[in-house]
Every structure is written in C-alpha cells, then in structure tokens.
Design a protein around this motif. Structure first.
Motif, PDB file in Angstrom:
ATOM      1  N   VAL A 265       6.604   4.841   1.075  1.00  0.00           N
ATOM      2  CA  VAL A 265       6.740   6.381   1.585  1.00  0.00           C
ATOM      3  C   VAL A 265       7.168   7.135   0.729  1.00  0.00           C
ATOM      4  O   VAL A 265       8.159   6.817   0.143  1.00  0.00           O
ATOM      5  N   ASN A 266       6.626   8.270   0.348  1.00  0.00           N
ATOM      6  CA  ASN A 266       7.206   9.230  -0.499  1.00  0.00           C
ATOM      7  C   ASN A 266       8.217  10.141   0.111  1.00  0.00           C
ATOM      8  O   ASN A 266       7.940  10.726   1.249  1.00  0.00           O
ATOM      9  N   PHE A 267       9.181  10.340  -0.534  1.00  0.00           N
ATOM     10  CA  PHE A 267      10.274  11.167  -0.011  1.00  0.00           C
ATOM     11  C   PHE A 267      10.459  12.366  -1.302  1.00  0.00           C
ATOM     12  O   PHE A 267      10.775  11.885  -2.324  1.00  0.00           O
TER      13      PHE A 267
ATOM     14  N   ALA B  27       0.839  -1.262   0.047  1.00  0.00           N
ATOM     15  CA  ALA B  27       0.031   0.131  -0.133  1.00  0.00           C
ATOM     16  C   ALA B  27       0.958   1.364   0.010  1.00  0.00           C
ATOM     17  O   ALA B  27       2.089   1.070   0.363  1.00  0.00           O
ATOM     18  N   GLU B  28       0.476   2.428  -0.533  1.00  0.00           N
ATOM     19  CA  GLU B  28       1.007   3.556  -0.392  1.00  0.00           C
ATOM     20  C   GLU B  28       0.652   4.729   0.595  1.00  0.00           C
ATOM     21  O   GLU B  28      -0.497   4.907   0.596  1.00  0.00           O
ATOM     22  N   SER B  29       1.135   4.944   1.235  1.00  0.00           N
ATOM     23  CA  SER B  29       1.068   6.209   2.268  1.00  0.00           C
ATOM     24  C   SER B  29       0.909   7.359   1.617  1.00  0.00           C
ATOM     25  O   SER B  29       1.959   7.894   0.930  1.00  0.00           O
TER      26      SER B  29
ATOM     27  N   VAL C 119      10.994   3.072   0.004  1.00  0.00           N
ATOM     28  CA  VAL C 119      10.869   4.660   0.150  1.00  0.00           C
ATOM     29  C   VAL C 119      10.700   4.950  -1.664  1.00  0.00           C
ATOM     30  O   VAL C 119      11.396   4.398  -2.432  1.00  0.00           O
ATOM     31  N   GLU C 120       9.587   5.752  -1.775  1.00  0.00           N
ATOM     32  CA  GLU C 120       9.229   6.260  -3.273  1.00  0.00           C
ATOM     33  C   GLU C 120       9.939   7.543  -3.605  1.00  0.00           C
ATOM     34  O   GLU C 120       9.800   8.563  -2.697  1.00  0.00           O
ATOM     35  N   ILE C 121      10.801   7.572  -4.613  1.00  0.00           N
ATOM     36  CA  ILE C 121      11.363   8.882  -5.144  1.00  0.00           C
ATOM     37  C   ILE C 121      11.032   8.828  -6.493  1.00  0.00           C
ATOM     38  O   ILE C 121      10.709   8.004  -7.084  1.00  0.00           O
TER      39      ILE C 121
ATOM     40  N   LEU D 126      10.960   3.730  -7.541  1.00  0.00           N
ATOM     41  CA  LEU D 126      11.014   4.930  -8.688  1.00  0.00           C
ATOM     42  C   LEU D 126       9.616   5.472  -9.111  1.00  0.00           C
ATOM     43  O   LEU D 126       8.707   4.438  -9.301  1.00  0.00           O
ATOM     44  N   ASP D 127       9.081   6.611  -8.642  1.00  0.00           N
ATOM     45  CA  ASP D 127       7.814   7.019  -8.938  1.00  0.00           C
ATOM     46  C   ASP D 127       7.639   7.923 -10.059  1.00  0.00           C
ATOM     47  O   ASP D 127       8.671   8.250 -10.674  1.00  0.00           O
ATOM     48  N   ASP D 128       6.526   7.830 -10.581  1.00  0.00           N
ATOM     49  CA  ASP D 128       6.093   8.771 -11.948  1.00  0.00           C
ATOM     50  C   ASP D 128       7.153   8.630 -13.049  1.00  0.00           C
ATOM     51  O   ASP D 128       7.486   9.527 -13.807  1.00  0.00           O
TER      52      ASP D 128
ATOM     53  N   VAL E  28       9.817   0.087 -10.304  1.00  0.00           N
ATOM     54  CA  VAL E  28       9.572   1.389 -11.300  1.00  0.00           C
ATOM     55  C   VAL E  28       7.860   1.535 -11.307  1.00  0.00           C
ATOM     56  O   VAL E  28       7.359   0.627 -11.717  1.00  0.00           O
ATOM     57  N   LYS E  29       7.544   2.767 -10.909  1.00  0.00           N
ATOM     58  CA  LYS E  29       5.883   2.986 -11.133  1.00  0.00           C
ATOM     59  C   LYS E  29       5.871   3.996 -12.369  1.00  0.00           C
ATOM     60  O   LYS E  29       6.406   4.915 -12.534  1.00  0.00           O
ATOM     61  N   ILE E  30       5.029   3.391 -13.052  1.00  0.00           N
ATOM     62  CA  ILE E  30       4.799   4.019 -14.267  1.00  0.00           C
ATOM     63  C   ILE E  30       3.580   5.117 -14.140  1.00  0.00           C
ATOM     64  O   ILE E  30       2.461   4.458 -13.513  1.00  0.00           O
TER      65      ILE E  30
HETATM   66 CA    CA Z   1       4.009   8.090  -4.885  1.00  0.00          CA
END
Ligand code: CA
Ligand code: C2E
Ligand code: CA
Length: 297
Positions: free
Chosen positions: A138-140, A79-81, A170-172, A200-202, A221-223
């Motif tokens: 968790v987004n950084f 899950a993403e916070s 950790v999502e960056i 990796l986000d976005d 890696v998140k598309i």
């Molecule tokens: Ca994110």
C-alpha cells in the motif's frame, strides 16, 4: 484580467493563487501569467477536486493490483495496490494527474485509509479462495505521517477486517524518509511490532541516502524503473545496481526491480540477484477480479 478571466472576486483570486502556485513549483524565474491555458488547467483541476470529494464520500475509488514475481519460485508472491479513476464525468483520470491534486488538497489521507480498507478485504478474499500470498503493498504519502492518529486509524481498519497485520506492506519513498524521518521511524517501529512491513519505493530517484535506509526498519527496497531501464541498457548504473543489491542483501533487505518490461530487463534483474520483479513483462496493474485470476495461476 477582469472580466475575461473571471467575473467574480473569488474567481480572480483563485487564478492569482494558481499562478503563484505554478510559479513557486517551477525552478525557473520566468513570470507566470494566468491566461487562457492556465484557466483551463484550473478548471480541470477544480473538476478533479470535486470528483475526488465525491469518490471519497461514496468510497468509490478504484483500486487495481499489480502482481509481483519472485525470481526464486517464479510465482506471484505479492501485489501492489494502485489507485485508479476508471470512470468519471470527464472520463478516466490517470494517477499522475489526480495523485498530486489529492496530495496538495490533503485528500490523499482519507483516500489512503479507503485503499487500506479495500486491500484488507482483498487479502481476506484471497485467503478464502485459498490463494497464498505474502502480502499486498500500500502506498503512503508524506502527509500520512503528520497524522497523530495514524497508527490508531490503521490498526482500527486492519483489526475491523480481521486481516493479519503481516499481510500489509507500506511503501514509502525516500523523500518521505528525508522529510519525516523520526516520525516514519517511530511509525515503522510500532507497526513492525504488530507485524506490518515497510518497503522503500523509487530508490535511486531521490537522495539515495544509505544512512536513512540503514536507520529505518525496512523489509524491501524497490529500485526505480529509470535505474532498471538504464542498467539493462548496459549503462554504468549496471555496476551500481549489482553492488547495491549485494549491499542490501547484506543488510537483510529484499530488492524489488520495478518497470521490467522486456525479456532482457528480466534476465538482467535475475543476473543481479534481485529477489522480486514488478513490471508489464509479467503483469500490468489490473482490477480485482483479473488480479485474482492472475494470482491463482
Ligand atoms: Ca509504489
Ligand atoms: P509508484 O508507486 O512508483 O507505482 C508504480 C507505477 O509504475 C505504477 O504507475 C505502475 O502502473 C507503473 N508500472 C509498473 N510496471 C511498469 C512497467 O513495466 N512499465 C511502466 N512504464 N510502468 C510500470 P501508476 O499506477 O500510474 O501510478 C503512478 C504513481 O501514482 C505511483 O507510482 C504512486 O506514486 C502514485 N499512486 C498510485 N496509487 C497510489 C496510492 O494508492 N497512494 C499513493 N499515495 N500514491 C499512489
Ligand atoms: Ca515506484
């Protein structure tokens, strides 16, 4: 304009600074005038700054969780916070509005530590309820990586909660990678040793620099949703998404599709052999209690 815009020197300077900031942030060469509209914006911004300070002081920021589905098991495995301000003197405030303000003022740094602490407690709760989850994202922000004590503070929070390091991802974003490349790699390598994962986000919205992806010890890696939407519509990016997923798999990375809202987008993501799906189609971001129910199902 004195006295219409402000009655004090500070007020006038604030207005000028804000106009300069807006002018710098825009790509156009039109002049910026701090008129009524901008003054209202500035006032709202000042209020949000006060609200954020107050929420940080009382550790009362809300954290929602959006479950992420595995395409293999069709179960929620992560899950993403996501930060939320559900309630404030000016009503709910959306992340798109308060996150940039938190970043500009540097408050995002403390906020991230508070989110991490809440996430650790959430992971422990899930564990006690017997809910098996791979971890929580968790987004950084980029700013986090300028903190020399980042690793110490993070470790202190995780260890104080007795949460397994391996349950934190950790999502960056790519811009974080491009701006602070060696700091991020240093951080990633050190935290990797302790078990923290990096995602990796976005992907697809920034530089999409495969080189920086290769040099960083990433796990997923998140598309970005814009690519997912365009691809599912049969645009040319469909070819890219399929091949990118193959390349990432060869690099031992898992691929997440974000923003999956429809059955068609879901089917398409599965066709592309994407590993994980996040989107309204399966679950929206929700408060902790609701997230627990969804994750138990
Ligand atoms: Ca994110
Ligand atoms: P993000 O990290 O890309 O987060 C994913 C965003 O996509 C979330 O928006 C989520 O609600 C939204 N989303 C998920 N599935 C769907 C879908 O199917 N359709 C659509 N239309 N949207 C979907 P949210 O929660 O509004 O957050 C916006 C941004 O604010 C985040 O984008 C992130 O950049 C930032 N943010 C939120 N929480 C935090 C935080 O704790 N720390 C930091 N640094 N940034 C945060
Ligand atoms: Ca994203």
């Amino acid at each position: 304009m004195y006295p219409d815009s402000a009655v004090s020197v500070e007020g006038l300077i604030n207005g000028i600074e804000y106009a300069v900031y807006k002018a710098k942030a825009s790509n156009s060469d039109i002049p910026y005038y701090c008129g009524q509209e901008m003054l209202e914006e500035l006032r709202r911004r000042d209020k949000i700054v006060e609200i954020l300070k107050d929420k940080i002081k009382h550790n009362s920021l809300d954290v929602f969780y959006q479950p992420i589905m595995s395409t293999k098991t069709h179960k929620f495995v992560l899950a993403e916070s996501l930060l939320r301000i559900v309630d404030s003197p000016i009503g709910p405030i959306f992340p798109d509005e308060f996150i940039p303000i938190a970043e500009e003022t540097g408050m995002i740094i403390e906020m991230t530590y508070q989110v991490l602490d809440k996430v650790c407690k959430f992971i422990n709760r899930l564990e006690n309820l017997g809910i098996e989850l791979e971890g929580i994202h968790v987004n950084f922000s980029a700013l986090q990586f300028n903190q020399i004590d980042l690793i110490e503070r993070m470790s202190e929070i995780i260890e104080r909660n007795e949460t397994p390091y391996s349950k934190i991802k950790v999502e960056i974003t790519e811009s974080v990678l491009s701006k602070n490349n060696h700091l991020v790699i240093e951080f990633a390598e050190e935290m990797h040793k302790r078990g923290v994962l990096l995602g990796l986000d976005d992907f697809g919205t920034g530089y999409s620099n495969i080189g920086s992806v290769m040099d960083t010890p990433l796990d997923t890696v998140k598309i970005d949703k814009s690519i997912v939407w365009a691809s599912a519509n049969g645009m040319r990016s469909e070819i890219m998404l399929k091949s990118m997923t193959q390349i990432f798999h060869q690099m031992d990375l898992k691929v997440v599709a974000e923003g999956v809202e429809t059955e068609e987008q879901n089917r398409f993501s599965e066709e592309c052999e994407i590993d994980l799906i996040q989107g309204y189609y399966f679950a929206r971001p929700m408060p902790e209690e609701d997230a627990i129910k969804a994750l138990m199902a």
